[in-house]
Write a protein that holds these residues in place. Structure first.
Motif, PDB file in Angstrom:
ATOM      1  N   ARG A   1       0.998  -1.105   0.007  1.00 38.39           N
ATOM      2  CA  ARG A   1      -0.067  -0.066   0.100  1.00 38.39           C
ATOM      3  C   ARG A   1       1.092   1.368  -0.044  1.00 38.39           C
ATOM      4  N   GLY A   2       0.352   2.237  -0.490  1.00 35.31           N
ATOM      5  CA  GLY A   2       0.824   3.568  -0.286  1.00 35.31           C
ATOM      6  C   GLY A   2       2.403   3.700  -0.773  1.00 35.31           C
ATOM      7  N   ILE A   3       3.327   4.140  -0.153  1.00 36.26           N
ATOM      8  CA  ILE A   3       4.599   4.206  -0.448  1.00 36.26           C
ATOM      9  C   ILE A   3       5.292   2.948  -0.731  1.00 36.26           C
TER      10      ILE A   3
ATOM     11  N   GLY B   1      -7.333   1.653  -3.629  1.00 32.40           N
ATOM     12  CA  GLY B   1      -6.290   0.504  -3.585  1.00 32.40           C
ATOM     13  C   GLY B   1      -5.469   0.156  -2.395  1.00 32.40           C
ATOM     14  N   ASP B   2      -5.751   0.941  -1.380  1.00 31.48           N
ATOM     15  CA  ASP B   2      -4.910   1.026  -0.112  1.00 31.48           C
ATOM     16  C   ASP B   2      -5.802   0.523   1.171  1.00 31.48           C
TER      17      ASP B   2
ATOM     18  N   GLY C   1       4.987  -4.165   3.532  1.00 30.97           N
ATOM     19  CA  GLY C   1       5.365  -2.554   3.158  1.00 30.97           C
ATOM     20  C   GLY C   1       6.609  -2.191   3.989  1.00 30.97           C
ATOM     21  N   LEU C   2       6.615  -2.568   5.189  1.00 34.90           N
ATOM     22  CA  LEU C   2       7.629  -2.133   6.157  1.00 34.90           C
ATOM     23  C   LEU C   2       9.025  -2.637   5.636  1.00 34.90           C
TER      24      LEU C   2
ATOM     25  N   ILE D   1       0.540   4.296   6.096  1.00 34.52           N
ATOM     26  CA  ILE D   1       0.787   3.966   4.800  1.00 34.52           C
ATOM     27  C   ILE D   1       1.694   4.611   4.013  1.00 34.52           C
ATOM     28  N   ASN D   2       1.788   6.031   4.542  1.00 33.86           N
ATOM     29  CA  ASN D   2       2.619   7.067   3.596  1.00 33.86           C
ATOM     30  C   ASN D   2       3.296   7.671   4.636  1.00 33.86           C
TER      31      ASN D   2
END
Length: 429
Positions: free
Chosen positions: A68-70, A114-115, A326-327, A401-402
């Protein structure tokens, strides 16, 4: 330092077309997601990278993970957006259902850009690992079926003993070997110091898709016991991924004792309705069973000298956050970039990595803790849940998320950057 003879003779090396780099020699422990993602960026920054993985090969399957996000921006900067999306589960959304299968609530993959609850990039852990491995195998040395058994560092480097008998020296060592990181134990101390059990246990496995599952995840949660059973689609439409959650105040089952784990799951799922008995009927022959505590890793520092941790080994946010991948991806990008920007000085590079990542990590860990609490068994003495509709929660999700402004690292080497066009000499008439 000691060598465990039981693992000798089983290492498999895949060197591809690796050539000697002029940069530092970096050893990465773990070939799931964080390790190969870091290998991608280290190689692009000019390092010579070795990845060691105790499993004899890449582990297939696993639970569905999200970007997600970044994290999606990092995948794009890796040049892997098309490859990752081609391997996605193609999940349209999720339905929560009652014991009779009636739909109670619906979440769609396109929600929140989409997140949302179901991300538009959702992929099995093993499939993402394969994409990352295929991307890096020709420029990175992979050593399967081996592990670090001893480590000693000084001001100039790190001496590593492998269980297979090799002894090698590296400039930097990275632990990306998961929640139960062996490297973390060697360098930082016992698991008990850093693991925070969140009162839940998660299990998952693939089963035949005899349930008519078609692009929609189904979740049944028993409000009285806090237990949940889920079915989700995967690319192979003949099979489905089953998941289970149940509450447990403590956890003392060996994370490698599969027989004991299956027995525990059968015991704790007894009496749970919906499709649970039909799913558990396949438990004996599933090829990819996994069960472990839902836990976080909380550390004051992620580095010591020339050794640093990444991904779940450093800052597991638990599956309850939905942001572990993501992390790992963002952390890999930042760690490699900051090291290269610092001229490969570990003290400076590691410090900047921690500064940039810390708030992002803490936001995701808070999301994980809140989601775990939401599954607690209700009772007269239970602490009331926070108001998830408040602005504070929207702000927290935004940070989760960002929560990192990705540096562009324009001033550091990047072997994948497009070549600059030649300069045409000016002509003076």
């Amino acid at each position: 330092m000691s060598v465990d003879d039981s693992d000798q003779g089983h290492a498999i090396r895949t060197d591809g077309q690796r050539t000697r780099a002029s940069g530092p020699r970096v050893l990465v422990a773990g070939a799931s997601i964080a390790g190969p993602a870091l290998a991608h960026w280290l190689r692009r920054r000019g390092a010579e990278v070795t990845v060691v993985e105790r499993a004899p090969e890449l582990r297939p399957g696993g639970q569905a993970v999200d970007a997600r996000g970044i994290a999606k921006e990092v995948i794009a900067r890796m040049g892997l957006d098309a490859a990752v999306r081609a391997a996605c589960t193609d999940t349209a959304g999720a339905h929560t259902v009652d014991a009779d299968g009636r739909v109670l609530e619906t979440f769609r993959a396109e929600d929140d850009g989409g997140d949302g609850f179901i991300a538009d990039i959702e992929i099995l852990r093993g499939d993402l690992s394969q994409v990352l491995y295929d991307d890096t195998r020709d420029g990175v040395e992979y050593v399967f079926g081996d592990r670090i058994s001893g480590i000693a560092q000084d001001a100039d480097g790190v001496d590593v003993v492998f269980a297979g008998g090799d002894r090698r020296r590296f400039d930097l060592v990275v632990g990306a070997d998961g929640l139960h990181s062996e490297l973390r134990t060697m360098v930082f101390g016992s698991h008990e110091r850093f693991l925070r059990h969140l009162g839940q246990v998660l299990a998952f496995c693939s089963v035949p898709n005899e349930f008519g599952l078609d692009r929609w995840l189904l979740e049944y949660q028993d409000q009285e016991s806090g237990r949940s059973a889920l079915l989700r689609p995967i690319q192979d439409a003949t099979r489905a991924m089953a998941m289970f959650y149940f509450a447990s105040a403590d956890f003392d089952v060996d994370h490698r004792d599969v027989a004991a784990q299956k027995a525990l799951l059968r015991e704790r799922m007894t009496g749970l309705g919906w499709l649970t008995p039909d799913i558990l009927a396949h438990l004996g022959d599933t090829p990819d069973f996994y069960l472990d505590q839902v836990a976080q890793v909380v550390m004051d520092r992620w580095s010591s000298g020339r050794v640093v941790l990444l991904g779940d080994a450093a800052f597991s946010s638990s599956p309850m956050s939905g942001q572990g991948t993501g992390l790992a991806l963002v952390g890999a990008y930042v760690l490699a970039g900051e090291l290269a920007a610092a001229g490969w000085d570990p003290a400076s590079g590691f410090a900047r990595y921690e500064t940039l990542m810390r708030s992002y990590v803490e936001a995701n860990q808070e999301i994980g803790r809140l989601n775990a609490r939401s599954r607690d068994i209700p009772g007269p003495d239970a602490e009331p849940l926070p108001d998830f509709t408040g602005e504070w929660f929207t702000e927290l999700v935004g940070r989760a998320i960002n929560g990192v402004e990705l540096p562009d690292y324009a001033g550091v080497p990047d072997s994948a950057a497009p070549a600059k066009p030649p300069i045409t000499p000016s002509v003076i008439a």
